[in-house]
Design an enzyme around this catalytic site. Structure first.
Site, PDB file in Angstrom:
ATOM      1  N   ASP A   9       0.820  -1.205   0.000  1.00 16.08           N
ATOM      2  CA  ASP A   9       0.000   0.000   0.000  1.00 16.08           C
ATOM      3  C   ASP A   9       0.862   1.266   0.000  1.00 16.08           C
ATOM      4  O   ASP A   9       2.079   1.212  -0.187  1.00 16.08           O
ATOM      5  CB  ASP A   9      -0.953  -0.047   1.204  1.00 16.08           C
TER       6      ASP A   9
ATOM      7  N   ASP B  11      -9.711   3.851  -3.897  1.00 15.91           N
ATOM      8  CA  ASP B  11     -10.419   2.663  -3.433  1.00 15.91           C
ATOM      9  C   ASP B  11     -11.837   2.586  -3.969  1.00 15.91           C
ATOM     10  O   ASP B  11     -12.531   3.598  -4.083  1.00 15.91           O
ATOM     11  CB  ASP B  11     -10.490   2.661  -1.904  1.00 15.91           C
TER      12      ASP B  11
END
Length: 684
Positions: free
Chosen positions: A187, A242
């Site tokens: 991430d 996202d």
């Protein structure tokens, strides 16, 4: 992972200052590791660094398929060892493993908040009492592969701040390899402004140094355009922010990912984020679109729903092997957009067998006919083509027309190829209904149905029927049947549909069916979606839009809110609408990408509002506001930011049947795009 407030901004003055400090920190602490490692996980000489070809590694020759827990559990207590083992069991029991799913991946919150005295990551003893290796071993025992998560920063994205990999790449990679990890999601949070290419290349080299094949999933949200540089760094890279379990979010992400088709291929894939299929925020029709378009885009297929609670419909969507075969086609081409006018999308994907997969996708809120041709999708001229519907599991032949009436938010997915044996297949029969009419209760709507033989051989005993809900009547005003319909011919029927008095507003589905006999003697039928919207005329005078009922509403995150800002989750979770310190009692709180439709019935003259980004989004977010009158853009603001006060917007909507309020992301992706239509009024 969601862009949480702990993220370090990648640019601007602050980003440059932090980046400089980070560079100094890495230089003085020796954290900027070269690309290979000794057995203890520490890096040796830079001379040993040797970038590898992803295909030579044999990793991700087709888009990875599997599971990730984040979309369904986040950091809830039920994310634990038992869940992950249960998912592995379900993969086997439900046939998902046989269908191609192989990775069972952990996301954030698997570790303790601190490393141990040796700087090693420590699994959470409550969630994973037997450690991570025991879970990986269990997954491997099922013939599956195991994945894990960390961040290319000092901490992960969760506000609790679990340890990230920055400065620990080699020791973490060795630890992952020792545990039996096969896949790493890496991430982007708390990255100290360190250059993205450096961060991800360092972990690439650390993973390679372990000697274990580990898929490297780059999750930096597309901020640094990884599709332009990451083909030899990772096996897949996120292209967007996202996803959330909503139509607006899925649609926005799809639109961002589609133009990147030239960058995808075996061993290096565009990743528009994980699947939301089965999480409950969309309809099954929308989930089929989600799954269809991800497959056409050659996207990784990582299940994001809790399969222990999944419905049969969810398993039917996720387990459709004909659709999965499109995603996993060995040629590795991502589908390209052929057209998208009026929300009628045609996306075509070249296949290894020389054929094409064609997605007919309807973005709009009403059924639409979507059509193309074999020539347009790149197929050679031929007397006939085999056309396979991958959701209906039905084959037919066509002379070259590729078309269907597609339900609102739906996708018809077809595989098409020249076929010398086309005459052995029944002709494709298309059933369409013109438009999706709008009517007030007690009134009559007009519908025209068309039955078309798209093949070279005739069908016989053709009849068409239209049935509405209880109390509705549908009467044909022209002939509804013919004894023979020749190849290329059409049967057109006009219908008068009466909406009973007292019918509540909303969209009502009607059943349009055509029955016929194929040249092979089979009696069969086709159906087409038809919807009638029952609406209420707006009152005379000036009305606050938040006091009126809308026809439809789609939002990027969370629901559209009345007289509140958008809180991104459940209804009513926002705050009072505030733009640039100015509070508004009335209005709509939305999140890009957003569309809200109101019925005007040709009786209204104008829309006015004060618009801008809500103060709750802080310094993030850019949006643009648009007002549409039917198919005409009547007003727009251009891009607005959070440093701007509320802006006036007004539009002449005279004569329009439908008024649409649209908010886009301003062209830079979706990131806390909380937008307000403050004091929004409709004059009629």
């Amino acid at each position: 992972m969601r862009h949480l407030p702990v993220r370090t901004p990648p640019g601007g003055v602050a980003g440059r200052v932090v980046g400089a400090l980070a560079a100094a920190l890495l230089a003085t602490t020796g954290l900027a590791a070269p690309a290979a490692a000794h057995s203890d996980g520490t890096p040796p000489s830079p001379a040993t660094a040797a970038p590898a070809d992803p295909l030579a590694e044999g990793l991700a020759p087709t888009p990875p398929m599997g599971f990730n827990n984040w979309n369904s559990t986040h950091c809830r207590a039920d994310f634990n060892e038992a869940m992950i083992k249960g998912i592995a069991d379900i993969f086997v029991e439900k046939g998902l493993k046989e269908a191609g799913y192989e990775y069972v991946n952990l996301d954030d919150c698997w570790a303790k908040p601190q490393r141990d005295a040796d700087g090693k990551l420590v699994p959470d003893p409550v969630r994973f009492p037997n450690g991570i290796k025991a879970v990986a071993d269990y997954v491997h025992s099922k013939g599956l592969k195991f994945g894990i998560y960390t961040s290319a920063g000092t901490k992960t994205c969760n506000p609790a701040g679990f340890p990230g990999g920055l400065g620990h790449e080699y020791s973490d990679a060795k630890q992952f390899a020792d545990w039996g990890v096969d896949y790493l999601k890496y991430d982007n949070c708390n990255n100290l402004g360190v250059d993205a290419k450096l961060r991800y290349k360092t972990m690439r080299d650390a993973l390679r140094a372990t000697g274990r094949p580990i898929v490297h999933s780059i999750c930096e949200w597309g901020e640094n355009r990884p599709w332009e540089w990451a083909a030899d760094v990772g096996h897949l890279w996120r292209t967007t922010g996202d996803i959330s379990d909503s139509w607006g979010s899925m649609l926005s992400i799809m639109k961002q990912n589609l133009p990147l088709a030239p960058y995808a291929g075996p061993g290096h894939w565009n990743d528009p984020d994980m699947l939301e299929v089965g999480n409950g925020g969309m309809t099954d029709t929308e989930y089929r679109t989600h799954f269809s378009m991800w497959s056409v885009m050659a996207a990784p297929l990582l299940i994001g729903s809790d399969l222990r609670k999944a419905t049969p419909e969810t398993f039917e969507i996720l387990g459709n092997r004909e659709v999965i075969a499109v995603d996993q086609d060995r040629l590795g081409k991502q589908g390209a957009v052929l057209s998208s006018e009026g929300g009628r999308w045609v996306v075509t994907k070249e296949m290894a067998d020389g054929g094409r997969t064609v997605a007919l996708f309807n973005e709009s809120g009403s059924p639409q006919r979507i059509a193309t041709t074999a020539e347009a999708v790149g197929l050679p001229d031929a007397p006939g083509y085999r056309m396979r519907d991958l959701w209906q599991h039905r084959s037919s032949h066509t002379t070259g027309t590729i078309s269907a009436t597609v339900p609102a938010h739906g996708t018809v997915l077809l595989r098409v190829a020249p076929d010398e044996k086309w005459a052995g297949l029944p002709p494709a029969v298309e059933l369409t209904a013109d438009g999706s009419p709008t009517a007030e209760e007690g009134r009559t709507a007009g519908i025209v149905s068309t039955v078309a033989d798209l093949g070279r051989t005739p069908v016989r005993d053709v009849s068409v029927s239209l049935a509405g809900p209880a109390g509705w009547t549908a009467v044909p005003a022209s002939r509804p049947s013919v004894p023979v319909l020749q190849g290329g011919a059409r049967l057109r029927t006009e219908w008068k549909v009466s909406v009973p008095d007292g019918t509540d507003p909303g969209t009502y589905d009607l059943a349009l069916t055509a029955k016929y006999r194929t040249p092979q003697g089979d009696r069969t039928a086709v159906t087409a979606p038809v919807g009638v919207r029952v609406v209420v005329a707006p009152p005379a005078g000036v009305s606050q839009l938040s006091d009126l009922g809308w026809m439809s509403a789609a939002n990027g995150w969370g629901p559209v809110e009345k007289d509140r800002s958008n809180g991104e989750s459940g209804a009513g979770d926002g705050r009072p609408i505030t733009i640039g310190g100015q509070a508004f009692a009335k209005g709509l709180g939305v999140h890009a990408a957003s569309t809200v439709e109101y019925y005007a019935g040709g009786k209204c003259s104008g829309v006015t509002a004060r618009v801008g980004l809500d103060d709750e989004a802080g310094l993030r977010g850019t949006v643009a506001f648009e007002i549409w009158a039917d198919g005409r853009k009547a007003a727009s603001t251009g891009t607005l930011t959070n440093v701007m006060p509320s802006q006036p917007i007004s539009a002449d909507v005279s004569g329009a049947q439908v008024v649409r309020l649209v908010v886009t992301d301003g062209g830079d992706g979706i990131d806390y795009d909380h937008a307000d239509w403050a004091d929004a009024k409709l004059s009629c």
